[in-house]
Design a protein around this motif. Sequence first.
Motif, PDB file in Angstrom:
ATOM      1  N   UNK A 289       0.821  -1.217   0.000  1.00 39.19           N
ATOM      2  CA  UNK A 289       0.000   0.000   0.000  1.00 39.19           C
ATOM      3  C   UNK A 289       0.853   1.264   0.000  1.00 39.19           C
ATOM      4  N   UNK A 290       2.171   1.104  -0.178  1.00 39.37           N
ATOM      5  CA  UNK A 290       3.076   2.249  -0.089  1.00 39.37           C
ATOM      6  C   UNK A 290       2.892   3.250  -1.227  1.00 39.37           C
ATOM      7  N   UNK A 291       2.201   2.857  -2.297  1.00 41.16           N
ATOM      8  CA  UNK A 291       1.997   3.772  -3.418  1.00 41.16           C
ATOM      9  C   UNK A 291       0.591   4.380  -3.442  1.00 41.16           C
ATOM     10  N   UNK A 292      -0.159   4.233  -2.355  1.00 43.71           N
ATOM     11  CA  UNK A 292      -1.509   4.795  -2.284  1.00 43.71           C
ATOM     12  C   UNK A 292      -1.420   6.284  -1.928  1.00 43.71           C
ATOM     13  N   UNK A 293      -0.777   7.040  -2.788  1.00 44.36           N
ATOM     14  CA  UNK A 293      -0.472   8.443  -2.489  1.00 44.36           C
ATOM     15  C   UNK A 293      -1.713   9.325  -2.463  1.00 44.36           C
ATOM     16  N   UNK A 294      -2.795   8.891  -3.101  1.00 46.45           N
ATOM     17  CA  UNK A 294      -4.021   9.689  -3.101  1.00 46.45           C
ATOM     18  C   UNK A 294      -4.837   9.467  -1.834  1.00 46.45           C
ATOM     19  N   UNK A 295      -4.466   8.471  -1.036  1.00 39.67           N
ATOM     20  CA  UNK A 295      -5.203   8.147   0.179  1.00 39.67           C
ATOM     21  C   UNK A 295      -4.416   8.452   1.442  1.00 39.67           C
ATOM     22  N   UNK A 296      -3.134   8.079   1.458  1.00 40.73           N
ATOM     23  CA  UNK A 296      -2.349   8.122   2.684  1.00 40.73           C
ATOM     24  C   UNK A 296      -1.293   9.216   2.647  1.00 40.73           C
ATOM     25  N   UNK A 297      -1.285  10.118   3.617  1.00 46.63           N
ATOM     26  CA  UNK A 297      -0.203  11.102   3.707  1.00 46.63           C
ATOM     27  C   UNK A 297       1.165  10.442   3.825  1.00 46.63           C
ATOM     28  N   UNK A 298       1.230   9.307   4.533  1.00 42.63           N
ATOM     29  CA  UNK A 298       2.516   8.613   4.668  1.00 42.63           C
ATOM     30  C   UNK A 298       2.989   8.044   3.341  1.00 42.63           C
ATOM     31  N   UNK A 299       2.062   7.627   2.482  1.00 45.18           N
ATOM     32  CA  UNK A 299       2.452   7.146   1.158  1.00 45.18           C
ATOM     33  C   UNK A 299       2.989   8.295   0.313  1.00 45.18           C
ATOM     34  N   UNK A 300       2.394   9.476   0.460  1.00 49.17           N
ATOM     35  CA  UNK A 300       2.913  10.654  -0.249  1.00 49.17           C
ATOM     36  C   UNK A 300       4.314  11.001   0.257  1.00 49.17           C
ATOM     37  N   UNK A 301       4.542  10.841   1.564  1.00 48.16           N
ATOM     38  CA  UNK A 301       5.874  11.057   2.114  1.00 48.16           C
ATOM     39  C   UNK A 301       6.858  10.027   1.559  1.00 48.16           C
ATOM     40  N   UNK A 302       6.398   8.805   1.425  1.00 48.09           N
ATOM     41  CA  UNK A 302       7.218   7.733   0.834  1.00 48.09           C
ATOM     42  C   UNK A 302       7.674   8.144  -0.557  1.00 48.09           C
ATOM     43  N   UNK A 303       6.729   8.594  -1.369  1.00 50.07           N
ATOM     44  CA  UNK A 303       7.064   9.007  -2.728  1.00 50.07           C
ATOM     45  C   UNK A 303       8.075  10.150  -2.716  1.00 50.07           C
ATOM     46  N   UNK A 304       7.873  11.123  -1.860  1.00 56.34           N
ATOM     47  CA  UNK A 304       8.805  12.246  -1.802  1.00 56.34           C
ATOM     48  C   UNK A 304      10.199  11.788  -1.365  1.00 56.34           C
ATOM     49  N   UNK A 305      10.252  10.787  -0.482  1.00 56.31           N
ATOM     50  CA  UNK A 305      11.549  10.265  -0.053  1.00 56.31           C
ATOM     51  C   UNK A 305      12.268   9.577  -1.210  1.00 56.31           C
ATOM     52  N   UNK A 306      11.528   8.819  -2.025  1.00 55.56           N
ATOM     53  CA  UNK A 306      12.125   8.201  -3.221  1.00 55.56           C
ATOM     54  C   UNK A 306      12.659   9.277  -4.165  1.00 55.56           C
ATOM     55  N   UNK A 307      11.866  10.306  -4.357  1.00 59.49           N
ATOM     56  CA  UNK A 307      12.266  11.400  -5.242  1.00 59.49           C
ATOM     57  C   UNK A 307      13.525  12.074  -4.724  1.00 59.49           C
ATOM     58  N   UNK A 308      13.579  12.326  -3.425  1.00 57.90           N
ATOM     59  CA  UNK A 308      14.758  12.982  -2.841  1.00 57.90           C
ATOM     60  C   UNK A 308      15.999  12.120  -2.997  1.00 57.90           C
ATOM     61  N   UNK A 309      15.849  10.806  -2.798  1.00 58.36           N
ATOM     62  CA  UNK A 309      16.989   9.907  -2.956  1.00 58.36           C
ATOM     63  C   UNK A 309      17.503   9.928  -4.387  1.00 58.36           C
ATOM     64  N   UNK A 310      16.585   9.939  -5.350  1.00 59.01           N
ATOM     65  CA  UNK A 310      16.998   9.974  -6.760  1.00 59.01           C
ATOM     66  C   UNK A 310      17.582  11.331  -7.133  1.00 59.01           C
ATOM     67  N   UNK A 311      17.017  12.403  -6.604  1.00 51.57           N
ATOM     68  CA  UNK A 311      17.549  13.734  -6.905  1.00 51.57           C
ATOM     69  C   UNK A 311      18.941  13.935  -6.321  1.00 51.57           C
ATOM     70  N   UNK A 312      19.284  13.153  -5.294  1.00 52.44           N
ATOM     71  CA  UNK A 312      20.628  13.268  -4.730  1.00 52.44           C
ATOM     72  C   UNK A 312      21.705  12.831  -5.722  1.00 52.44           C
ATOM     73  N   UNK A 313      21.293  12.148  -6.791  1.00 52.31           N
ATOM     74  CA  UNK A 313      22.245  11.732  -7.818  1.00 52.31           C
ATOM     75  C   UNK A 313      22.548  12.852  -8.808  1.00 52.31           C
ATOM     76  N   UNK A 314      21.813  13.948  -8.713  1.00 49.52           N
ATOM     77  CA  UNK A 314      21.979  15.057  -9.646  1.00 49.52           C
ATOM     78  C   UNK A 314      22.778  16.168  -8.982  1.00 49.52           C
ATOM     79  N   UNK A 315      24.066  16.314  -9.318  1.00 49.63           N
ATOM     80  CA  UNK A 315      24.906  17.299  -8.620  1.00 49.63           C
ATOM     81  C   UNK A 315      24.514  18.734  -8.866  1.00 49.63           C
ATOM     82  N   UNK A 316      23.752  19.010  -9.933  1.00 51.81           N
ATOM     83  CA  UNK A 316      23.363  20.382 -10.236  1.00 51.81           C
ATOM     84  C   UNK A 316      22.223  20.870  -9.366  1.00 51.81           C
ATOM     85  N   UNK A 317      21.595  19.958  -8.607  1.00 48.66           N
ATOM     86  CA  UNK A 317      20.487  20.345  -7.739  1.00 48.66           C
ATOM     87  C   UNK A 317      21.053  20.750  -6.391  1.00 48.66           C
TER      88      UNK A 317
END
Length: 327
Positions: A289-317
């Motif tokens: 249920x970790x991708x139920x971003x339209x229902x759970x605030x914690x799932x939306x936080x999960x998604x943002x954490x994935x995004x932040x981890x991936x953005x850490x690979x971009x040195x220009x950010x």
Amino acid sequence: MKIDPQLVPVLAPLTQAISSNVSIDVVAERAAEVSQSRGMVGTLTRAIPESVTWVDLETDGNHPVPIRVFTPVKSTEAIDRAALVYAHGGAWRTGSPDTVHEHTGNLAADADVVVISIDYRLIPENPYPAGLDDVTEVLRWVVEHAVELRVDPQRIAVGGSSAGGNLAAALALRARDHGGPAIALQLLEAPALDLACDSPSWDECRQDIPPLAEMLDRGLGKYRLAGADPKDPYASPLSAASFENLPPAHLLVGEADPLRSDSVRYAEALGAAGVRVSLQIFPGIVHGTENFVELLPTAAQWHRACVAALRSLTPTDDANTGTVQGA
């Protein structure tokens, strides 16, 4: 195990659908899973924005592997993007790029990375290690085709959810043991890292959420029957003899997940081996249920954490620190 109250009315029909699928053949089960995923869009999962495009391709090796490539539309000022090679969940038996379409597409859009979603071979038709061989082939293909994909071969992450997280971690081990390709990050979402199914979180789930424990236990059991030995580190990454020189890792797992202890143990093993690692445990999240971003605030936080981890690979950010803090 504490479950988010908003999940309770959703879990009952999902559990019933899963139980019903057990009695039908695997092809019908896979089709039902895709249909179920389609029905979640807009209510539980988020549709892909127009800021990303996608295309279905195949790799060019001896055994071509179907893939779905998501590419953000916006300009990157001639800077090649980071990439994520992603393996879906489904107990190695079901699932496809269709069942994670929204998740992978939104990761590409929000993290501004190219995502390569893998349609790897499934059991029981294709015994272990066919799925792992396929994700290995896709990583090779992405590196060799980095120019066409407009990705930086030095900034390629591997990731996946549940069984896909298992394959991603196994891929990191295999790449280390066999001289590459280099992997910049492991992004592991509720990964299955120990096929023994024996840990404190398994005990908790068997007591508090028996249907979920039974479903996952059955899935891991089928992988073992398909040739995956719990003592083989490429099948059960927590059984590796050494965790040194593995790529940095970011792990995410739900509090109400029988696989929670896998992530805790893997994070501890990586840290003890000197590997940079971060772990987030999300309250109330149940496996799947970790991708139920339209229902759970914690799932939306999960998604943002994935995004932040991936953005850490971009040195220009400039906003990225390379470490994700707290859930």
